[in-house]
Design a protein around this motif. Structure first.
Motif, PDB file in Angstrom:
ATOM      1  N   ILE A   1       0.737  -1.221   0.161  1.00  0.00           N
ATOM      2  CA  ILE A   1      -0.191   0.006   0.002  1.00  0.00           C
ATOM      3  C   ILE A   1       1.087   1.070   0.004  1.00  0.00           C
ATOM      4  O   ILE A   1       1.762   1.430   0.923  1.00  0.00           O
ATOM      5  CB  ILE A   1      -0.813   0.051   1.285  1.00  0.00           C
ATOM      6  CG1 ILE A   1      -1.491  -1.276   1.290  1.00  0.00           C
ATOM      7  CG2 ILE A   1      -1.787   1.396   1.220  1.00  0.00           C
ATOM      8  CD1 ILE A   1      -2.663  -1.457   2.578  1.00  0.00           C
TER       9      ILE A   1
ATOM     10  N   VAL B   1       2.391   3.153   3.080  1.00  0.00           N
ATOM     11  CA  VAL B   1       1.853   2.833   4.086  1.00  0.00           C
ATOM     12  C   VAL B   1       2.896   1.618   4.491  1.00  0.00           C
ATOM     13  O   VAL B   1       3.475   1.378   5.472  1.00  0.00           O
ATOM     14  CB  VAL B   1       0.261   1.896   4.385  1.00  0.00           C
ATOM     15  CG1 VAL B   1       0.118   1.273   5.528  1.00  0.00           C
ATOM     16  CG2 VAL B   1      -0.447   3.097   3.958  1.00  0.00           C
TER      17      VAL B   1
ATOM     18  N   ARG C   1      -7.842  -8.143   9.153  1.00  0.00           N
ATOM     19  CA  ARG C   1      -7.658  -6.874   9.491  1.00  0.00           C
ATOM     20  C   ARG C   1      -6.885  -7.353  11.068  1.00  0.00           C
ATOM     21  O   ARG C   1      -7.479  -7.657  11.735  1.00  0.00           O
ATOM     22  CB  ARG C   1      -8.787  -6.107   9.724  1.00  0.00           C
ATOM     23  CG  ARG C   1      -8.573  -4.512  10.361  1.00  0.00           C
ATOM     24  CD  ARG C   1      -9.843  -3.607  10.200  1.00  0.00           C
ATOM     25  NE  ARG C   1     -11.265  -4.469  10.315  1.00  0.00           N
ATOM     26  CZ  ARG C   1     -11.694  -4.624  11.389  1.00  0.00           C
ATOM     27  NH1 ARG C   1     -11.323  -4.285  12.538  1.00  0.00           N
ATOM     28  NH2 ARG C   1     -13.050  -5.169  11.542  1.00  0.00           N
TER      29      ARG C   1
ATOM     30  N   ARG D   1      -1.770  -2.200  11.433  1.00  0.00           N
ATOM     31  CA  ARG D   1      -1.799  -0.806  10.609  1.00  0.00           C
ATOM     32  C   ARG D   1      -1.752  -1.331   9.200  1.00  0.00           C
ATOM     33  O   ARG D   1      -2.711  -0.454   8.383  1.00  0.00           O
ATOM     34  CB  ARG D   1      -0.295  -0.345  10.851  1.00  0.00           C
ATOM     35  CG  ARG D   1      -0.162   1.074  10.448  1.00  0.00           C
ATOM     36  CD  ARG D   1       1.167   1.812  11.012  1.00  0.00           C
ATOM     37  NE  ARG D   1       1.405   2.780  10.008  1.00  0.00           N
ATOM     38  CZ  ARG D   1       2.419   2.609   8.908  1.00  0.00           C
ATOM     39  NH1 ARG D   1       2.912   1.382   8.871  1.00  0.00           N
ATOM     40  NH2 ARG D   1       2.307   3.518   8.092  1.00  0.00           N
ATOM     41  N   PHE D   2      -1.202  -2.253   8.684  1.00  0.00           N
ATOM     42  CA  PHE D   2      -1.226  -2.218   7.244  1.00  0.00           C
ATOM     43  C   PHE D   2      -2.656  -2.972   6.599  1.00  0.00           C
ATOM     44  O   PHE D   2      -3.175  -2.398   5.618  1.00  0.00           O
ATOM     45  CB  PHE D   2      -0.178  -3.187   6.729  1.00  0.00           C
ATOM     46  CG  PHE D   2      -0.113  -3.584   5.225  1.00  0.00           C
ATOM     47  CD1 PHE D   2       0.608  -3.021   4.491  1.00  0.00           C
ATOM     48  CD2 PHE D   2      -0.688  -4.806   4.916  1.00  0.00           C
ATOM     49  CE1 PHE D   2       0.584  -3.043   3.003  1.00  0.00           C
ATOM     50  CE2 PHE D   2      -0.703  -5.172   3.482  1.00  0.00           C
ATOM     51  CZ  PHE D   2      -0.157  -4.307   2.716  1.00  0.00           C
ATOM     52  N   THR D   3      -3.018  -3.950   7.312  1.00  0.00           N
ATOM     53  CA  THR D   3      -4.311  -4.575   6.873  1.00  0.00           C
ATOM     54  C   THR D   3      -5.562  -3.709   7.127  1.00  0.00           C
ATOM     55  O   THR D   3      -6.592  -3.411   6.539  1.00  0.00           O
ATOM     56  CB  THR D   3      -4.363  -5.862   7.681  1.00  0.00           C
ATOM     57  OG1 THR D   3      -3.962  -5.666   8.937  1.00  0.00           O
ATOM     58  CG2 THR D   3      -3.513  -7.200   7.196  1.00  0.00           C
ATOM     59  N   GLU D   4      -5.167  -2.975   8.258  1.00  0.00           N
ATOM     60  CA  GLU D   4      -6.196  -1.790   8.445  1.00  0.00           C
ATOM     61  C   GLU D   4      -6.648  -1.049   7.409  1.00  0.00           C
ATOM     62  O   GLU D   4      -7.673  -0.522   7.083  1.00  0.00           O
ATOM     63  CB  GLU D   4      -5.898  -1.011   9.807  1.00  0.00           C
ATOM     64  CG  GLU D   4      -6.873  -0.190  10.395  1.00  0.00           C
ATOM     65  CD  GLU D   4      -7.629  -1.278  11.375  1.00  0.00           C
ATOM     66  OE1 GLU D   4      -8.911  -0.823  11.371  1.00  0.00           O
ATOM     67  OE2 GLU D   4      -7.319  -1.676  12.574  1.00  0.00           O
ATOM     68  N   ALA D   5      -5.342  -0.332   6.671  1.00  0.00           N
ATOM     69  CA  ALA D   5      -5.335   0.500   5.719  1.00  0.00           C
ATOM     70  C   ALA D   5      -5.879  -0.198   4.415  1.00  0.00           C
ATOM     71  O   ALA D   5      -6.609   0.324   3.700  1.00  0.00           O
ATOM     72  CB  ALA D   5      -3.974   1.071   5.593  1.00  0.00           C
ATOM     73  N   LEU D   6      -5.604  -1.377   4.251  1.00  0.00           N
ATOM     74  CA  LEU D   6      -6.090  -2.176   3.170  1.00  0.00           C
ATOM     75  C   LEU D   6      -7.815  -2.236   3.414  1.00  0.00           C
ATOM     76  O   LEU D   6      -8.434  -2.267   2.205  1.00  0.00           O
ATOM     77  CB  LEU D   6      -5.615  -3.703   3.041  1.00  0.00           C
ATOM     78  CG  LEU D   6      -5.924  -4.344   1.692  1.00  0.00           C
ATOM     79  CD1 LEU D   6      -5.341  -3.702   0.598  1.00  0.00           C
ATOM     80  CD2 LEU D   6      -5.523  -5.926   1.878  1.00  0.00           C
TER      81      LEU D   6
ATOM     82  N   LYS E   1      -9.787  -0.472   4.419  1.00  0.00           N
ATOM     83  CA  LYS E   1     -10.394   0.923   4.251  1.00  0.00           C
ATOM     84  C   LYS E   1     -10.254   1.283   2.686  1.00  0.00           C
ATOM     85  O   LYS E   1     -11.013   2.306   2.328  1.00  0.00           O
ATOM     86  CB  LYS E   1      -9.699   2.100   5.008  1.00  0.00           C
ATOM     87  CG  LYS E   1      -9.738   1.946   6.291  1.00  0.00           C
ATOM     88  CD  LYS E   1      -9.435   3.085   7.065  1.00  0.00           C
ATOM     89  CE  LYS E   1      -9.470   2.995   8.402  1.00  0.00           C
ATOM     90  NZ  LYS E   1      -8.591   3.809   9.285  1.00  0.00           N
ATOM     91  N   MET E   2      -9.713   0.568   1.880  1.00  0.00           N
ATOM     92  CA  MET E   2      -9.612   0.758   0.435  1.00  0.00           C
ATOM     93  C   MET E   2     -10.851   0.340  -0.428  1.00  0.00           C
ATOM     94  O   MET E   2     -11.695  -0.204   0.283  1.00  0.00           O
ATOM     95  CB  MET E   2      -8.403   0.272  -0.178  1.00  0.00           C
ATOM     96  CG  MET E   2      -7.048   0.714   0.456  1.00  0.00           C
ATOM     97  SD  MET E   2      -5.381   0.145  -0.309  1.00  0.00           S
ATOM     98  CE  MET E   2      -5.042   1.033  -1.696  1.00  0.00           C
TER      99      MET E   2
ATOM    100  N   ASP F   1      -9.053   1.671  -6.385  1.00  0.00           N
ATOM    101  CA  ASP F   1      -7.766   2.026  -5.740  1.00  0.00           C
ATOM    102  C   ASP F   1      -6.755   1.187  -6.004  1.00  0.00           C
ATOM    103  O   ASP F   1      -6.811   0.025  -6.450  1.00  0.00           O
ATOM    104  CB  ASP F   1      -7.868   1.867  -3.966  1.00  0.00           C
ATOM    105  CG  ASP F   1      -9.033   3.087  -3.570  1.00  0.00           C
ATOM    106  OD1 ASP F   1      -9.257   3.849  -4.247  1.00  0.00           O
ATOM    107  OD2 ASP F   1      -9.156   2.953  -2.277  1.00  0.00           O
TER     108      ASP F   1
END
Ligand code: FAD
Length: 303
Positions: free
Chosen positions: A78, A81, A104, A107-112, A114-115, A119
């Motif tokens: 990401i 990220v 989830r 941090r990384f998987t949380e951001a994914l 949200k995509m 994207d």
């Protein structure tokens, strides 16, 4: 939100330096650290914490050249990220897209999570050694998945499904803690009624809606009938599961040589360079993540 199918590499690719004559294979080999832009084309919510993402590599040459074995993983970027190793969940027999099932966790998987569809992420790989699919052909197969372990095994299951006549009896055992954590429910619901797959879904803690088995993922072994000399076992799940599942497979008479398991270890480069996933003389990212029993036995803390 509908999938965005407008693939325009000129707009989204930051890379304009490669000669147009290079093939996808040559491009990927030229710099294996380079994440290739891929667009999210579909997102399916599987449970409260897991989503299935479908990605399409934007450069047509890379998309055409991308091939994987069941059990292999990619490094997913990401931008801004970070990067994480994720198992490929789709079958190698389905080309043109890559499915990843992601929990989830931080941090990384949380951001994914949200995509949105449309994207752009980066993908490099595939990496690692997968299940010995060709060697497994002509045999009965017993697949045992616990929790998120279904992610890499789904690639193998779907690959077997697509080449079903090359395999004997196929038995799938998939265990979850609760009914709400069972992933790919629709797919399994369809397969439950098929005569060419023996499917056992188990949960530790049932509720009123549950009509499958109750107990640990080893419970269905009590009434499993297999031809041990002709059976390959494939296992993936939380670390605690392996020892018990392998013991049950051995009780049924399956040879250690025919038992394969997929491990997750912290890894970074995916290519045996950085040493993050080194255990003894093995690099999990290139010697695995799929190991047979004898190899796994030498990995500290795994068996
Ligand atoms: C070969 C391989 C295949 C994987 N396949 C999947 C998959 O199909 N689906 C999926 O959801 N997850 C998979 N993972 C785990 C995934 O890489 C981590 O969940 C992710 O890196 C966590 O990043 P984070 O920033 O969201 O969480 P963090 O806050 O960094 O960590 C959350 C949890 O993830 C673990 N973790 C962190 N980094 C890694 C790492 N590099 N490797 C393994 N575990 C890690 C941590 O120990 C912690 O328990 C796989 C890992 C490996 C090594």
């Amino acid at each position: 939100m509908p999938a965005n199918t407008d693939f325009n590499p000129v707009v989204v690719s930051p890379y304009h330096d490669e000669p147009a004559a290079m093939t996808g294979q040559e491009l990927m080999a030229a710099n294996p650290y380079r994440p290739w832009p891929a667009r999210i084309t579909s997102i399916t919510e599987l449970t409260a914490t897991e989503k299935l993402f479908e990605f399409r590599l934007i450069d047509e040459r890379i998309r055409e050249a991308f091939r994987h074995e069941p059990g292999q993983f990619v490094e997913l970027t990401i931008f801004g990220v970070g990067e994480a190793p994720i198992s490929i969940s789709s079958s190698p027999s389905k080309r043109g897209f890559i499915e990843l099932c992601v929990r989830r966790a931080g941090r990384f998987t949380e951001a994914l999570h949200k995509m949105q569809c449309g994207d752009i992420v980066g993908i490099r790989g595939p990496f690692g050694r997968g299940f010995p699919f060709e060697e497994m052909k002509g045999h009965d197969i017993l697949l045992v998945a616990g929790g998120l372990g279904i992610a890499p095994l789904r690639s193998l299951i779907n690959n077997i499904h697509d080449e079903r006549s090359d395999f004997g009896k196929v038995t799938i055992i998939y265990g979850s803690k609760n009914p709400s954590e069972v992933m790919f429910r629709n797919q399994f619901e369809m397969w439950r009624h098929r005569k060419d797959f023996d499917l056992y879904l188990t949960v530790d803690n049932p509720d009123d809606t549950w009509d499958g088995e109750v107990g640990l993922v080893t419970k269905p072994f009590e009434h499993l009938e297999i031809s041990p000399a002709n059976t390959f076992g494939a296992v993936c799940g939380p670390p605690v599961m392996y020892r018990f599942v392998v013991a049950e497979m051995r009780k049924k008479g399956i040879s250690y040589d025919h038992i394969y398991m997929s491990f997750e270890r912290h890894m970074k480069c995916g290519m045996g360079k950085c040493g993050h996933c080194q255990i003894g003389h093995q690099y999990c990212c290139i010697d695995g993540p799929v190991f047979n029993y004898w190899e796994a036995k030498n990995i500290q803390g795994s068996m």
